[in-house]
Design a protein around this motif. Sequence first.
Motif, PDB file in Angstrom:
ATOM      1  N   GLU A 113      -1.389 -17.974 -13.440  1.00 34.09           N
ATOM      2  CA  GLU A 113      -1.375 -18.498 -11.996  1.00 34.09           C
ATOM      3  C   GLU A 113      -1.075 -16.937 -11.177  1.00 34.09           C
ATOM      4  OE1 GLU A 113      -0.993 -21.190  -9.936  1.00 34.09           O
ATOM      5  OE2 GLU A 113      -1.727 -22.269 -11.324  1.00 34.09           O
ATOM      6  N   LEU A 114      -0.157 -16.051 -11.666  1.00 34.88           N
ATOM      7  CA  LEU A 114       0.160 -14.925 -11.055  1.00 34.88           C
ATOM      8  C   LEU A 114      -1.170 -13.888 -11.278  1.00 34.88           C
ATOM      9  CD1 LEU A 114       3.712 -14.282 -12.144  1.00 34.88           C
ATOM     10  CD2 LEU A 114       2.833 -14.791  -9.744  1.00 34.88           C
ATOM     11  N   ARG A 115      -1.887 -13.977 -12.358  1.00 34.02           N
ATOM     12  CA  ARG A 115      -2.877 -13.232 -12.490  1.00 34.02           C
ATOM     13  C   ARG A 115      -4.030 -13.753 -11.591  1.00 34.02           C
ATOM     14  NH1 ARG A 115      -1.779 -13.757 -17.899  1.00 34.02           N
ATOM     15  NH2 ARG A 115      -3.371 -15.237 -18.391  1.00 34.02           N
ATOM     16  N   HIS A 141      -3.419 -14.692  -8.678  1.00 36.70           N
ATOM     17  CA  HIS A 141      -3.015 -14.597  -7.182  1.00 36.70           C
ATOM     18  C   HIS A 141      -3.296 -12.884  -7.140  1.00 36.70           C
ATOM     19  CE1 HIS A 141      -1.740 -17.982  -5.222  1.00 36.70           C
ATOM     20  NE2 HIS A 141      -1.257 -18.399  -6.326  1.00 36.70           N
ATOM     21  N   TYR A 151      -2.257 -10.418  -9.379  1.00 45.13           N
ATOM     22  CA  TYR A 151      -1.237  -9.733 -10.476  1.00 45.13           C
ATOM     23  C   TYR A 151      -1.934  -9.499 -11.885  1.00 45.13           C
ATOM     24  CZ  TYR A 151       1.156  -9.859  -6.194  1.00 45.13           C
ATOM     25  OH  TYR A 151       1.634  -9.702  -4.864  1.00 45.13           O
ATOM     26  N   SER A 193       0.358  -9.564 -15.095  1.00 47.09           N
ATOM     27  CA  SER A 193       1.213 -10.706 -15.620  1.00 47.09           C
ATOM     28  C   SER A 193       1.046 -11.303 -17.186  1.00 47.09           C
ATOM     29  CB  SER A 193       1.122 -11.647 -14.544  1.00 47.09           C
ATOM     30  OG  SER A 193       1.612 -11.011 -13.250  1.00 47.09           O
ATOM     31  N   LEU A 247       5.295  -8.384 -12.276  1.00 42.21           N
ATOM     32  CA  LEU A 247       5.347  -8.120 -10.815  1.00 42.21           C
ATOM     33  C   LEU A 247       6.780  -7.156 -10.797  1.00 42.21           C
ATOM     34  CD1 LEU A 247       5.664 -11.873  -9.512  1.00 42.21           C
ATOM     35  CD2 LEU A 247       4.024 -10.054  -9.482  1.00 42.21           C
ATOM     36  N   CYS A 289      11.531 -17.902 -15.769  1.00 39.58           N
ATOM     37  CA  CYS A 289      10.538 -19.185 -15.591  1.00 39.58           C
ATOM     38  C   CYS A 289      11.116 -20.598 -16.322  1.00 39.58           C
ATOM     39  CB  CYS A 289       9.199 -18.925 -16.381  1.00 39.58           C
ATOM     40  SG  CYS A 289       8.005 -19.975 -16.495  1.00 39.58           S
ATOM     41  N   TRP A 348       4.330 -24.925  -8.414  1.00 38.08           N
ATOM     42  CA  TRP A 348       5.242 -23.887  -8.811  1.00 38.08           C
ATOM     43  C   TRP A 348       6.097 -23.579  -7.374  1.00 38.08           C
ATOM     44  CZ3 TRP A 348       6.815 -22.118 -13.358  1.00 38.08           C
ATOM     45  CH2 TRP A 348       5.890 -22.369 -14.360  1.00 38.08           C
TER      46      TRP A 348
END
Length: 144
Positions: A50-52, A54, A56, A59, A77, A84, A120
Amino acid sequence: MDGIRAVRTRSGDAKIHDQGWLQDMPGWEGCKTMNSREKGKRGERELASELREHGYGDSRRGQQYCGSDGSADVVGLPGIHIECKRVERLQLEDAMSQSIADARDGELPVVMHRRNHSAWLVTMRLDDWVGIYREWEAGRSGEV
């Protein structure tokens, strides 16, 4: 069907059980822990993905497989220590305490968590959130 399992009893009947089903069966005491550990790993991979998405791209899961060294569950980050949790019944105070205890100097401790079929969420200390908000506000002051 995450967390739901079918098992055949000694009488031959099939029964459906929730995540805790193994703990009640003789000889299967350690399996619930193994299943929740696997769910935790899946949650960490899911969050990193999910972070990738977005933006990032670095991650990934942390190095906790090497032992309990206080590393973040998910890294990528800078300045954020991520604990988590991918559970239905989160012990939020315990999770936040763990993130605070494991965060290195200069890292903001956060808990990123979600239940099945939910988005999340991020939990952090109010003082840390206010600091981030003030920086965001200051950045907007030059906008027209």
